[in-house]
Every structure is written in structure tokens, then in C-alpha cells.
Scaffold this motif. Structure first.
Motif, short mmCIF file in Angstrom:
data_model
loop_
_atom_site.label_atom_id
_atom_site.label_comp_id
_atom_site.label_asym_id
_atom_site.label_seq_id
_atom_site.Cartn_x
_atom_site.Cartn_y
_atom_site.Cartn_z
N UNK A 46 0.92 -1.26 0.02
CA UNK A 46 0.16 -0.17 -0.42
C UNK A 46 1.07 1.45 -0.36
N UNK A 47 0.31 2.37 -0.39
CA UNK A 47 1.15 3.59 -0.73
C UNK A 47 0.53 3.78 0.98
N UNK A 48 1.34 5.67 0.93
CA UNK A 48 0.94 5.54 2.70
C UNK A 48 -0.12 6.02 3.19
N UNK A 51 -3.52 2.79 -0.46
CA UNK A 51 -4.31 2.45 -1.96
C UNK A 51 -3.31 1.47 -2.08
N UNK A 52 -4.12 0.39 -2.79
CA UNK A 52 -3.08 -0.91 -2.90
C UNK A 52 -2.01 -0.07 -4.17
N UNK A 53 -0.47 -0.72 -4.27
CA UNK A 53 -0.13 -0.12 -5.57
C UNK A 53 0.93 -1.39 -5.57
N UNK A 71 11.18 7.41 -7.23
CA UNK A 71 11.62 7.96 -5.69
C UNK A 71 11.50 7.34 -4.63
N UNK A 72 11.81 7.31 -3.25
CA UNK A 72 11.55 6.53 -2.08
C UNK A 72 10.13 7.38 -1.42
N UNK A 73 9.61 6.38 -1.06
CA UNK A 73 8.05 6.49 -0.66
C UNK A 73 8.02 6.04 0.82
N UNK A 74 7.50 6.20 1.08
CA UNK A 74 6.43 5.70 2.71
C UNK A 74 5.50 4.83 2.37
N UNK A 75 5.68 3.16 2.29
CA UNK A 75 5.13 1.85 1.93
C UNK A 75 4.46 1.16 3.36
N UNK A 76 3.53 0.57 3.21
CA UNK A 76 2.84 -0.59 4.12
C UNK A 76 2.35 -1.55 3.61
N UNK A 79 -2.41 -7.01 5.18
CA UNK A 79 -3.41 -6.98 4.34
C UNK A 79 -4.34 -6.60 5.13
N UNK A 80 -5.28 -5.33 4.87
CA UNK A 80 -6.21 -4.75 6.14
C UNK A 80 -6.97 -5.84 6.27
#
Length: 120
Positions: A46-48, A51-53, A71-76, A79-80
């Protein structure tokens, strides 16, 4: 003269192959094994905004997610629906999801290790 043309062609081919071999460095790979208590076999990235990416279907409890970020990004990762979520800094690097002693962690990537290394 012909020898010079062959040398030039050989140099161009060599340069092309070197670029192609190095292109794999511009991708991320996340691998790991699902926690035993996870009911679903689908792992999402997921993105921040949650939203599933990207996603992967685990086989025998193991999964691999590959892709590319600009570019680097916060991700998760997780599975919700199973309540399994792990935050990390996503960049084009190799990552390993671990769940040792019930403590989930995503290890790998220079930025991720700097930001979250103390938690792993």
C-alpha cells in the motif's frame, strides 16, 4: 578499416549489454513468509493513503513482490483484512519481510534501514 568497424560495433554491443545488466538495480524486490495467523494468501503493498500499489499471492506461505518506484516513499506491507500491516521506506532495493517472535519487520534498503533499523 573493417577491423575498426567490428571493434566499434563490439564496443556498442558491450555498452548496451552493460546498461541492460544494470537496469535491474532500478527495481525493488520484497520477499518473505506470511505470519502463521494470516488467513489470506494475498499480500498487498500500500502507499501512504492505504491504496494498493502492488500485490502478490503467496505460495506455500512465501511471497515475492517486485516493482519500481521513481523515488523513495513511505509504504505499508500486509493485508488490511488480516490486521497485518508493516510500515517501511520503499526504494529500489532488496527487502526481506521477517516475523521473528511475532515481531514483523521489513529489512533492507539504505533509507529504510536508516529510518526503521532501530525498530528491527
Amino acid at each position: 578499416m573493417r577491423t575498426n568497424i567490428f571493434k566499434i560495433i563490439a564496443l556498442f554491443l558491450l555498452a548496451f549489454l552493460m546498461v541492460q545488466c544494470n537496469s535491474g538495480e532500478d527495481r525493488y524486490t520484497i520477499s518473505g513468509k506470511l505470519p502463521a495467523n494470516m488467513k489470506s494468501d494475498t499480500v498487498y503493498l500500500y502507499n501512504n493513503s492505504m491504496k494498493p500499489i502492488n500485490k502478490a499471492i503467496a505460495k506455500d506461505g512465501k511471497f515475492i513482490i517486485t516493482g519500481k518506484v521513481d523515488q523513495p516513499m513511505k509504504a505499508i506491507l500486509g493485508n488490511q483484512n488480516d490486521g497485518f500491516l508493516q510500515e517501511f521506506a520503499l526504494e529500489n532495493a532488496d527487502f526481506q519481510f521477517t516475523n521473528e517472535n511475532g515481531r514483523p519487520a521489513v529489512k533492507g534498503g539504505e533509507l529504510n534501514d536508516l529510518l526503521f533499523g532501530h525498530q528491527n
